[in-house]
Design an enzyme around this catalytic site. Structure first.
Site, PDB file in Angstrom:
ATOM      1  N   GLY A 263       0.786  -1.239   0.000  1.00 38.69           N
ATOM      2  CA  GLY A 263       0.000   0.000   0.000  1.00 38.69           C
ATOM      3  C   GLY A 263       0.810   1.277   0.000  1.00 38.69           C
ATOM      4  O   GLY A 263       0.236   2.373   0.004  1.00 38.69           O
ATOM      5  N   ALA A 264       2.144   1.176  -0.032  1.00 32.41           N
ATOM      6  CA  ALA A 264       2.964   2.393   0.007  1.00 32.41           C
ATOM      7  C   ALA A 264       2.693   3.276  -1.213  1.00 32.41           C
ATOM      8  O   ALA A 264       2.578   4.503  -1.089  1.00 32.41           O
ATOM      9  CB  ALA A 264       4.441   2.025   0.074  1.00 32.41           C
ATOM     10  N   GLY A 265       2.590   2.655  -2.385  1.00 32.82           N
ATOM     11  CA  GLY A 265       2.300   3.424  -3.595  1.00 32.82           C
ATOM     12  C   GLY A 265       0.929   4.060  -3.562  1.00 32.82           C
ATOM     13  O   GLY A 265       0.735   5.181  -4.057  1.00 32.82           O
ATOM     14  N   ASP A 266      -0.026   3.372  -2.969  1.00 37.52           N
ATOM     15  CA  ASP A 266      -1.387   3.921  -2.847  1.00 37.52           C
ATOM     16  C   ASP A 266      -1.402   5.087  -1.866  1.00 37.52           C
ATOM     17  O   ASP A 266      -2.095   6.086  -2.081  1.00 37.52           O
ATOM     18  CB  ASP A 266      -2.354   2.824  -2.395  1.00 37.52           C
TER      19      ASP A 266
END
Length: 333
Positions: A263-266
């Site tokens: 979820g880092a990119g989100d």
């Protein structure tokens, strides 16, 4: 950030909402995982929660099964402040599941249970024009474009977003195992890019869409062929690269105690979109964005992405506006 809601701009996120079963042990292949922990997932759903936590009024469009997992996901979105009026449920398929582990090399090992999954059954009739009345940002990914009828539903929503003048944000989120052929994936992703104002990609995705192994060639292709107003390339721990008009900025990331990169990119997308709130119309219309605005937006997006890695799971780890501000105050600009 709560004052933003009163300005009558909102975010709409469309895409997959699913259950990630994450290995309880890191550093093992999926086949060697001893057990799994349930976590809400789906990239556009993560972005929706991220935006809501950062003070943006957010709606989610998608489809889950009429089952225990679907109810859990609906409740999770609602509990985190996302409007679920346009999230539909079906008895024709179960909620999509993904089993995930992180190998010793740091790569994610995935298996999807999605043939069909409820998210692929999102239909054009599920896309309600009422959701688009008003203005704001529309964010989507490519995963709902892997199958019908969800591909046609995605394209219908894109058309409505264009009709109502939304800023359009796209994260291709390359998962080749979900596509029949790589060329189909490339074709559909290019369909998304050609309507996009903000494109978030990593290095692999940019090169895949452009059909080249060189990042600079890929970025030139995306800018010259599709005239995307703002391209954000995430570079992991190194931060990000922002291309917008004549500006090119490389903004360093933050060093944190990483627990889980899911979820880092989100989180980065949510941080970027929320930080550029006052400039959504300018980006959509191709107007010049001040360099300092781009820098601070990218820095804040990096901070949201970094904070998301400090806890297990994506949605529980996505930070609030206050947590982001406290974190940034403790960093050297």
């Amino acid at each position: 950030m709560s004052s933003l809601v009163s300005l009558d701009k909102k975010a709409i996120c469309l895409g997959e909402l699913l259950i990630d079963f994450v290995s309880t042990v890191s550093g093992v292949a999926l086949k060697d995982a001893p057990g799994f922990e349930k976590a809400p997932g789906g990239a556009p759903a993560n972005v929706a929660v991220g935006l809501a936590k950062l003070g943006i009024e957010t709606y989610f469009i998608g489809k889950v099964g009429k089952d225990a997992f679907g109810e859990f996901l609906r409740e999770t979105l609602a509990r985190n402040g996302v409007h679920t009026k346009f999230l539909t449920m079906t008895e024709k398929a179960k909620t999509t599941l993904a089993f995930v582990s992180l190998t010793k090399e740091g790569e994610r090992d995935f298996v999807f249970y999605r043939d069909p999954g409820a998210d692929t059954l999102l239909d054009q009739s599920d896309i309600d024009e009422e959701c688009f009345r008003g203005s704001g940002v529309f964010h989507f990914g490519s995963i709902t474009m892997t199958h019908e009828p969800s591909c046609s539903a995605t394209l219908k929503a894109l058309g409505l977003a264009q009709k109502y003048g939304y800023l359009i944000s796209f994260d291709p989120n390359l998962r080749l195992q979900l596509w029949k052929e790589p060329e189909e994936a490339r074709f559909r992703m290019r369909q998304g890019v050609e309507r996009t104002h903000i494109l978030k990609v990593n290095e692999e995705e940019a090169c895949f869409i452009a059909g080249t192994g060189d990042l600079e060639e890929a970025l030139a292709f995306l800018r010259e062929r599709y005239h995307v107003p703002l391209i954000a390339v995430t570079l992991g721990k190194r931060g990000c690269l922002i291309l917008c008009g004549k500006e090119r900025l490389e903004v360093p990331g933050f060093s944190v105690a990483t627990v889980d990169t899911t979820g880092a990119g989100d989180g980065f997308v949510a941080g970027l979109l929320s930080s550029l709130y006052m400039f959504w119309g300018d980006i959509r219309d191709g107007r010049e964005i001040p360099r300092d605005v781009l820098y601070h937006a990218a820095r804040r997006a990096n901070a949201v992405g970094a904070l998301t890695t400090t806890k297990k799971g994506a949605i529980p780890a996505l930070p609030t506006q206050e947590e982001v501000e406290v974190f940034l105050e403790g960093q050297v600009a």
